[in-house]
Design a protein around this motif. Sequence first.
Motif, PDB file in Angstrom:
ATOM      1  N   GLU A   2      37.075  38.120  47.036  1.00 12.49           N
ATOM      2  CA  GLU A   2      36.608  36.730  47.142  1.00 12.49           C
ATOM      3  C   GLU A   2      38.355  35.702  46.046  1.00 12.49           C
ATOM      4  O   GLU A   2      38.069  34.509  46.156  1.00 12.49           O
ATOM      5  N   GLU A   3      38.422  36.834  44.242  1.00 15.43           N
ATOM      6  CA  GLU A   3      38.987  35.778  43.948  1.00 15.43           C
ATOM      7  C   GLU A   3      40.772  35.557  44.574  1.00 15.43           C
ATOM      8  O   GLU A   3      41.094  34.435  44.457  1.00 15.43           O
ATOM      9  N   GLY A   4      41.066  36.203  45.412  1.00 17.55           N
ATOM     10  CA  GLY A   4      42.245  35.870  46.255  1.00 17.55           C
ATOM     11  C   GLY A   4      42.423  35.325  47.411  1.00 17.55           C
ATOM     12  O   GLY A   4      43.378  34.532  47.068  1.00 17.55           O
ATOM     13  N   HIS A   5      40.804  34.308  47.535  1.00 18.99           N
ATOM     14  CA  HIS A   5      40.714  33.859  48.516  1.00 18.99           C
ATOM     15  C   HIS A   5      41.175  32.478  47.439  1.00 18.99           C
ATOM     16  O   HIS A   5      41.185  30.842  48.520  1.00 18.99           O
ATOM     17  N   VAL A   6      40.391  32.308  46.180  1.00 21.78           N
ATOM     18  CA  VAL A   6      40.280  31.191  45.361  1.00 21.78           C
ATOM     19  C   VAL A   6      41.780  31.118  45.004  1.00 21.78           C
ATOM     20  O   VAL A   6      42.365  29.358  45.024  1.00 21.78           O
ATOM     21  N   MET A  16      32.141  27.298  47.331  1.00 24.27           N
ATOM     22  CA  MET A  16      32.159  28.975  48.394  1.00 24.27           C
ATOM     23  C   MET A  16      32.253  30.348  47.623  1.00 24.27           C
ATOM     24  O   MET A  16      31.836  31.059  46.820  1.00 24.27           O
ATOM     25  N   GLU A  17      33.840  30.048  47.130  1.00 24.17           N
ATOM     26  CA  GLU A  17      34.642  31.244  46.396  1.00 24.17           C
ATOM     27  C   GLU A  17      34.179  31.924  45.363  1.00 24.17           C
ATOM     28  O   GLU A  17      34.052  32.852  45.024  1.00 24.17           O
ATOM     29  N   ARG A  18      34.151  30.255  44.420  1.00 24.40           N
ATOM     30  CA  ARG A  18      33.705  31.077  42.862  1.00 24.40           C
ATOM     31  C   ARG A  18      32.426  31.335  43.023  1.00 24.40           C
ATOM     32  O   ARG A  18      31.794  32.104  41.938  1.00 24.40           O
ATOM     33  N   ASP A  19      31.648  30.874  43.425  1.00 23.55           N
ATOM     34  CA  ASP A  19      30.336  31.391  43.221  1.00 23.55           C
ATOM     35  C   ASP A  19      29.768  32.536  44.328  1.00 23.55           C
ATOM     36  O   ASP A  19      29.313  33.514  43.754  1.00 23.55           O
ATOM     37  N   ALA A  20      30.596  33.002  45.484  1.00 23.98           N
ATOM     38  CA  ALA A  20      30.747  34.270  45.989  1.00 23.98           C
ATOM     39  C   ALA A  20      31.095  35.492  44.584  1.00 23.98           C
ATOM     40  O   ALA A  20      30.426  36.706  44.734  1.00 23.98           O
ATOM     41  N   VAL A  21      31.972  34.505  43.596  1.00 24.28           N
ATOM     42  CA  VAL A  21      32.960  36.073  43.122  1.00 24.28           C
ATOM     43  C   VAL A  21      31.990  36.279  41.590  1.00 24.28           C
ATOM     44  O   VAL A  21      31.758  37.175  41.391  1.00 24.28           O
ATOM     45  N   ARG A  22      30.626  35.029  41.304  1.00 23.71           N
ATOM     46  CA  ARG A  22      30.092  35.325  40.444  1.00 23.71           C
ATOM     47  C   ARG A  22      28.697  36.281  40.783  1.00 23.71           C
ATOM     48  O   ARG A  22      28.250  36.735  39.731  1.00 23.71           O
TER      49      ARG A  22
END
Length: 296
Positions: free
Chosen positions: A59-63, A25-31
């Motif tokens: 979001e990168e921090g969340h990853v 979810m987080e990586r998709d949001a980053v994109r």
Amino acid sequence: MPLLHHEPTGTVRTLEDLLGIATAMERDAVRRYTLLAGLMERRGEYDTAATFRRLVAEEEGHVEAVDGWARTLGLRASDGPEAEALLPPEIAASWRALSERTRLTPHQALSLAVLNEQRAFAFYSYIAAASTDDAIRLRAEELAHEELRHAALLRHDRRAAYHRERRDAKEGPARAETPAELERLVTTLFSAGAAEHAALAAALHALGDASSAALVARIAEDERRFAEPRPGGPAQHPTASDCLRAAFRVSERLAEAFGDVAEHTTDEEVLIRAQHLQELVIGHLTELAERIETLA
């Protein structure tokens, strides 16, 4: 769950399952937010671009945080196809409306981003409520809280974008404070939109562009589901591209009206329905924008 059309598929049985979903979810949001930031920068919408850049960093921090959780617990969070298959399909569907080929205003882009953050909140909340494992429930609640915080940030920037876009507008925003008022507004807006789109579809057919005519006719048919019959006058446009641009302006007007309602209502039922109707119309905008570009 009013923000999700279907209950999440699959089962979150372990923390690895949950961490894999969170990573996907987080990586998709980053994109997605990176794409939106670049799009807004190219249009000169630097305030809106800054909002999305800030969310990219978060979001990168969340990853990284999810990876840290996994290492602390001695687990490996997989974000492969199995995790992606459990993500809410509504989020992916509405993100597709935010491609670079759309003509969305900052307010409309932020409105859909808010909706998707709220959907992510609903998704994690469902996982927390459905789990009998305390560790999964607590982690899911933490993730839900973060999505809710993002939605609040986006709502603040959406309001600022709304006022920037409306500053020079002569007409006041569309409003509906009760479900009954919204239904009357829906009938009025879609009646006008369906009539105009039907006339434009006929003009496109007369110009010999059958595929564009079919697209605009289908949009008119979508709108007739909410409308009262209304005759549409002949559309006077010299080219197929002109007809499609006129059809785009009609749908853009509808999207902005439902955005107005969602922005100002204090009724949750009105808010959710207005957002869903705006999303429907934004889908039409995406298709029209793509068709316009094929004729450019």
